[in-house]
Design an enzyme around this catalytic site. Structure first.
Site, short mmCIF file in Angstrom:
data_model
loop_
_atom_site.label_atom_id
_atom_site.label_comp_id
_atom_site.label_asym_id
_atom_site.label_seq_id
_atom_site.Cartn_x
_atom_site.Cartn_y
_atom_site.Cartn_z
N GLN A 15 -9.04 10.22 8.47
CA GLN A 15 -7.76 10.94 8.54
C GLN A 15 -7.60 11.81 7.29
O GLN A 15 -7.25 12.99 7.36
CB GLN A 15 -6.62 9.94 8.66
CG GLN A 15 -5.24 10.50 8.36
CD GLN A 15 -4.14 9.51 8.63
OE1 GLN A 15 -3.83 9.23 9.76
NE2 GLN A 15 -3.51 8.99 7.58
N GLY B 62 0.83 -1.21 0.00
CA GLY B 62 0.00 0.00 0.00
C GLY B 62 0.86 1.26 0.00
O GLY B 62 0.63 2.19 -0.78
N HIS B 63 1.88 1.27 0.86
CA HIS B 63 2.79 2.43 0.89
C HIS B 63 3.55 2.54 -0.43
O HIS B 63 3.77 3.64 -0.94
CB HIS B 63 3.82 2.28 2.02
CG HIS B 63 3.24 2.29 3.39
ND1 HIS B 63 3.21 1.18 4.20
CD2 HIS B 63 2.65 3.28 4.10
CE1 HIS B 63 2.65 1.50 5.35
NE2 HIS B 63 2.30 2.75 5.32
O1 PAF Z 1 -1.40 7.24 8.33
C1 PAF Z 1 -0.32 7.28 8.97
O2 PAF Z 1 0.57 6.46 8.78
C2 PAF Z 1 -0.14 8.36 10.02
O3 PAF Z 1 -1.32 8.66 10.68
C3 PAF Z 1 0.52 9.64 9.47
C4 PAF Z 1 -0.36 10.32 8.45
C5 PAF Z 1 1.87 9.31 8.84
C6 PAF Z 1 0.76 10.64 10.61
O4 PAF Z 1 1.56 10.10 11.62
#
Ligand code: PAF
Length: 273
Positions: free
Chosen positions: A150, A33-34
């Protein structure tokens, strides 16, 4: 790849970079995913910055920050192989001092669903994202749709604070059996992993019902809850893109969300319609 461990090292690394800059903020334990986010950043921009920082302020008392998976060596390799130009990898002391100004999540949107289960979590997320965006000055920043609330809150923060940054939402990446990729999946044993599939199955059922013309929220939620049994469900919700509760699905402006515990592991998933 340059590895920067402080604001000043990051500033020095950024000085020689020109053109558009794509930024992928992460907490490490990188998965496909990343990588999808990093690949999109690589495709769209001249320079790519990734941050790996397990942000303590978004963990609540009792949530085990020290147990969050950390994979420094593997993460560095993944970044290098994915063509990242600068990896920002700070210690907590490089990010926070005592008694600081903080960003506070909005009253309603910040304290429902994820925010109700984890009150104060989004204050920590928004605070660290504000810091990171101010340090990196990206043209575009990439977030997964799996953390939908988020994403909505960071988008709102950038609007409310007039921050001129393009936010690029990216589709959730799933295993072939439907399980949404998450750094927390490493906590699941084989039988828990099977149980975890109930989240994506419930969302699939919601999609099927809508495709068959049933847009009634209560019926969709009821069918999902049945499929989620016997998991400990924290919420099943149907909201619009602004995270206002919906009684009926509005095609093009709906997110169906679920949060549930599989054993001790808390998982979230959603589908955008
Ligand atoms: O989604 C994440 O991995 C975290 O919440 C983030 C956006 C890097 C903030 O620490």
């Amino acid at each position: 790849m340059i590895i920067a461990r402080s604001a000043s090292e990051l500033k020095a690394a950024l000085e020689s970079k020109q053109g558009s800059l794509g930024f992928v903020p992460t907490m490490g334990a990188l998965h496909i995913g990343h990588r999808t986010l990093i690949e999109a950043a690589r495709r769209d921009n001249e320079t790519v910055v990734v941050s790996i920082f397990v942000n303590p302020t978004q963990f609540l008392p009792g949530e085990d920050l020290s147990k969050y998976p950390r994979r420094e060596e593997a993460d560095f390799k993944i970044c290098e192989l994915s063509g990242v130009d600068i990896l920002f990898y700070p210690e907590v002391s490089a990010m926070y001092k005592e008694d600081e100004v903080r960003v506070i999540a909005p009253d309603i949107r910040g304290y429902i669903l994820e925010g109700a289960s984890r009150p104060g979590h989004f204050d920590g997320v928004l605070t660290v994202v504000m810091k990171l965006l101010n340090m990196v000055h990206p043209t575009r920043v990439y977030f997964g749709k799996k953390d939908a609330q988020q994403l909505a809150l960071i988008t709102q923060m950038c609007e409310n604070f007039f921050m001129d940054i393009e936010i690029v939402p990216m589709e959730t990446v799933r295993e072939s059996d439907g399980l949404a990729l998450s750094s927390r999946n490493v906590y699941l044993n084989e039988s828990q992993r099977q149980e975890a599939l109930k989240l994506s199955s419930a969302l699939k059922e919601a999609t099927k019902m809508v495709m068959q013309g049933n847009i009634r929220g209560n019926e969709i939620k009821g069918a999902m809850l049945k499929l989620l049994e016997p998991l400990e469900v924290e919420y099943v919700a149907i909201v619009n893109r602004q995270f206002e509760a919906l009684d009926e699905v509005m095609i093009g402006n709906t997110i169906v969300l679920v949060a549930a515990r599989v054993g001790p592991t808390r998982l979230i998933d959603n589908v955008w319609m």
